[in-house]
Design a protein around this motif. Structure first.
Motif, PDB file in Angstrom:
ATOM      1  N   PHE A  69       2.137  -4.448  46.098  1.00  0.00           N
ATOM      2  CA  PHE A  69       1.096  -4.236  45.099  1.00  0.00           C
ATOM      3  C   PHE A  69       0.898  -2.736  44.910  1.00  0.00           C
ATOM      4  CE2 PHE A  69       0.426  -8.500  46.498  1.00  0.00           C
ATOM      5  CZ  PHE A  69      -0.165  -9.184  45.435  1.00  0.00           C
TER       6      PHE A  69
ATOM      7  N   PRO B 136      -3.367   0.646  40.520  1.00  0.00           N
ATOM      8  CA  PRO B 136      -3.428   0.360  39.078  1.00  0.00           C
ATOM      9  C   PRO B 136      -2.935   1.476  38.177  1.00  0.00           C
ATOM     10  CG  PRO B 136      -5.428  -0.373  40.182  1.00  0.00           C
ATOM     11  CD  PRO B 136      -4.658   0.404  41.198  1.00  0.00           C
TER      12      PRO B 136
ATOM     13  N   SER C   9      -3.150  -2.710  34.072  1.00  0.00           N
ATOM     14  CA  SER C   9      -4.214  -3.692  34.318  1.00  0.00           C
ATOM     15  C   SER C   9      -3.724  -4.951  35.020  1.00  0.00           C
ATOM     16  CB  SER C   9      -4.878  -4.080  32.992  1.00  0.00           C
ATOM     17  OG  SER C   9      -3.906  -4.625  32.100  1.00  0.00           O
ATOM     18  N   ASP C  10      -2.391  -5.127  35.131  1.00  0.00           N
ATOM     19  CA  ASP C  10      -1.860  -6.326  35.791  1.00  0.00           C
ATOM     20  C   ASP C  10      -2.177  -6.301  37.273  1.00  0.00           C
ATOM     21  OD1 ASP C  10      -0.873  -7.204  33.398  1.00  0.00           O
ATOM     22  OD2 ASP C  10       1.152  -6.420  33.731  1.00  0.00           O
ATOM     23  N   PRO C  11      -2.623  -7.466  37.826  1.00  0.00           N
ATOM     24  CA  PRO C  11      -3.029  -7.477  39.241  1.00  0.00           C
ATOM     25  C   PRO C  11      -1.863  -7.373  40.218  1.00  0.00           C
ATOM     26  CG  PRO C  11      -3.183  -9.681  38.317  1.00  0.00           C
ATOM     27  CD  PRO C  11      -2.842  -8.777  37.181  1.00  0.00           C
TER      28      PRO C  11
END
Length: 693
Positions: A110, A113, A130-132
């Protein structure tokens, strides 16, 4: 206080009328929807809309599963490896956390952002800040090794100090559910498939829940059965018995007023093709009561208890429609005698079915108005409990048709044929002794096919004779290559049969002799058996001598014997054993018969006589055969020249008839006696065909 009643009434009337108009408008709209005519599709032709059944539900579920797997809205992460993660992401401090998928050996990465757009491969796949996430994923060898690598990177790389590690288990949703349910689904589908095939194969519907239901076909007043007793030619006595049962159902008071009771069952017994099933069809056509028809094999299935369940259901339906008739064709499929089964007393499904049938036919409960009609050609193997009075009260023997019956049967089967003027039904009936009704129907059909093959406009007498030869002897085979020496041996062999039979008083009258191969035979002598009720010892000895005439001719003319007499020797040996062991025609054995007409001896392991008696039987049989053979040689020796003339004529023409033998050997002095015998009550043995193999 003044009230305007007229105005009140008028307003009320307006509201009622308005409501009625609204109701009419709604009804018109509804009628328009129901009666709306859609424009024709496909040039005005009516196209049936598909019916949605269970198969469409499976298709819909499959489409939903494919949609979830192939049209997933979440963007898949980019595959990478630990080296790229360490050198390109951890050093820049772009990684927010690692999520370890413990059950798959994967690590999802991950990113922070505001760092997603720094990677071109993510932009090309449509990732945004903005994608998690996760944005990247890679495989690890072991969890301990990955944790060690991250710990070392956090020490060496300042940007990796704040990176965290989380642990999760990830499930594949529909995939995991499908993997769990797939084995059970396959088992259910296979189970349903076999049960559906089983129910369809036995003629039933309704899936697995109707396996134990009766598969009988019901014929009632609405069924169009065109077969009547007029279509059953001959069999006067048997037909009278069956007609009486139909008469009882139509007019029971005629019999019950004298105290009589309707027979509970009737068993039709007789050789194959004699019209047992046809008589049952005629009974269904004549009776004005429900008629249940099924075969004995329809009761038996691969599952235990199905046969007994179908018997119960059959009689349950019959009781509801009483009075009625139940017809079971080939009842020997379930009626075989108990304890005589080759399975050595095992718990057979047929025995369970038979036990239930016995109980339903005459058990504790009564079946008033239900008549059982059954047919078989193997009555000797049926269980004695099935044949007793109270179950099958009558046994109707349907025998092979006699001369007059054959004439009547020929008249029935010759109606649809175009016949020539030379066809004589009486002559055809005399040419077909021992033929059943099915054989006569086959003769008529085969004659029509032969006439059509020869491009004739009508079926002639010769076509019927060719059809009889075709059915009894087989297909003519003139293309078979036979050496001249073999052809001569066959001719003298068949001439030996013809000469011996012509000169013996009790031998069957000869029709013709041929050396044209037919079927498996290289030659044949055709006889017309005398239809007798009983046969004497002298008649059997003359027949045996005639049978051995071919072998005797070979030895006298050529001084050697061949394998061509194999069929003759087999018939002579069987006849000699029957004379000694069955008919009691041996002086040394005496008036003893070792034949068991009940059929019980078929399952025994011991003979009903001692070894010493067996040796004596063999000796007597050999003496009978040798005596007949010596007699045949003597007859042919005394008429050597006539025998030679018959053989030479046979070589020249290939086929000779009784007129040719009468010209060479003279008239038979016993012809008048044979004509007198024909006037006696007739028996119907099979026509004899002496073959040269």
């Amino acid at each position: 206080m003044n009230i305007d009643l007229n105005g009140y009434r008028s307003r009320k009337t307006q509201r009622v009328n308005h409501m009625a108009e609204n109701t009419e408008n709604k009804q018109e709209k509804k009628n328009k929807k129901e009666n709306f005519n859609f424009p024709p599709i496909g040039n005005g032709k009516n196209i049936k809309t598909p019916k949605f059944g269970g198969i469409w539900l499976y298709v819909l579920l499959a489409l939903i599963f494919i949609g979830f797997n192939f049209f997933n809205l979440r963007t898949e992460p980019v595959k990478t490896n630990w080296q790229e993660v360490k050198t390109k992401m951890l050093e820049k401090g772009d990684i927010e956390k690692f999520v370890v998928i413990t059950n798959k050996g994967l690590v999802n990465v991950f990113l922070k952002p505001n760092r997603v757009e720094n990677y071109s491969q993510l932009k090309s796949k449509g990732f945004k800040n903005s994608d998690p996430g996760p944005q990247f994923t890679f495989a690890i060898g072991s969890l301990e090794g990955f944790e060690k690598n991250v710990a070392e990177a956090q020490k060496d790389i300042p940007g990796a100090a704040n990176t965290t590690i989380e642990y999760e288990k990830e499930y594949d949703g529909w995939g995991d559910i499908l993997q769990l349910l797939l084995p059970f689904g396959l088992l259910i589908l296979i189970w349903m498939f076999f049960f559906r095939r089983m129910s369809k194969g036995s003629g039933g519907g309704g899936g697995i829940f109707n396996v134990g239901k009766s598969q009988a076909k019901l014929f009632d007043k609405e069924s169009n059965i065109k077969v009547t007793f007029k279509d059953v030619a001959g069999l006067a006595e048997a037909k009278q018995e069956v007609e009486e049962i139909v008469s009882f159902l139509k007019n029971p008071d005629k019999y019950t007023k004298l105290g009589g009771k309707i027979p509970k069952g009737a068993l039709l017994v007789g050789p194959p093709g004699t019209g047992k099933t046809l008589m049952a069809k005629a009974m269904a056509g004549e009776a004005n009561v429900p008629f249940f028809s099924m075969s004995g094999s329809d009761f038996v299935e691969m599952f235990v208890g199905v046969g007994a369940s179908r018997v119960r259901d059959l009689f349950k339906q019959a009781k509801e429609k009483a009075p009625c008739i139940i017809f079971i064709d080939e009842i020997d499929a379930i009626g075989r005698a108990r304890g005589k089964n080759p399975n050595m007393g095992s718990n057979d499904e047929r025995e369970n079915t038979l036990n239930q049938l016995l109980t339903e036919m005459d058990g504790f409960e009564t079946n008033s108005g239900v008549i059982i009609l059954a047919a078989t050609n193997r009555a000797d193997i049926l269980d004695s409990a099935l044949l007793r009075a109270g179950r099958f009260d009558r046994q109707i023997y349907v025998d092979l048709p006699e001369l007059k019956d054959r004439e009547a049967i020929f008249k029935v089967h010759l109606k649809p044929l175009k016949l020539a003027g030379d066809v004589d039904i009486d002559f055809l009936a005399k040419q077909t002794p021992g033929f059943s009704g099915a054989d006569i129907a086959n003769v008529a059909n085969e004659a029509a096919l032969i006439a059509a093959r020869k491009n004739k406009n009508a079926v002639e007498k010769q076509d019927f004779l060719d059809a009889i030869d075709r059915i009894v002897g087989g297909l003519e085979n003139r293309s078979k290559v036979i050496k001249s020496s073999e052809r001569k041996a066959i001719a003298y062999h068949e001439a030996g049969h013809a000469t011996a039979s012509w000169l013996l008083q009790h031998a069957h009258p000869l029709l013709k002799v041929t050396i044209v191969p037919r079927g498996k035979a290289l030659g044949a002598a055709w006889y017309l058996p005398q239809e007798r009720q009983i046969t004497t010892k002298e008649q059997l000895l003359d027949q045996m001598c005639s049978i051995l005439g071919g072998r005797a001719a070979e030895e006298l003319v050529f001084g050697q014997i061949s394998t061509g007499a194999q069929n003759d020797l087999e018939r002579a040996t069987k006849q000699a054993y029957a004379m000694v062991t069955i008919f009691g025609m041996s002086d040394k054995i005496g008036n003893l018969s070792y034949y068991d007409s009940t059929g019980q001896s078929d399952y025994s392991f011991t003979k009903p006589y001692s070894e010493k008696t067996a040796e004596l039987i063999d000796t007597e049989v050999k003496n009978l055969v040798e005596t007949a053979y010596a007699r045949a040689k003597q007859i042919l020796s005394e008429h050597r020249e006539q025998h030679r003339q018959v053989a030479e004529l046979l070589i020249e023409r290939e086929v000779i008839f009784s007129d040719d033998l009468e010209r060479i050997l003279g008239k038979r002095p016993w012809k008048e006696e044979e004509e007198e015998e024909q006037l006696l009550p007739e028996n119907t043995p099979q026509p004899e065909l002496t073959t040269q193999q």
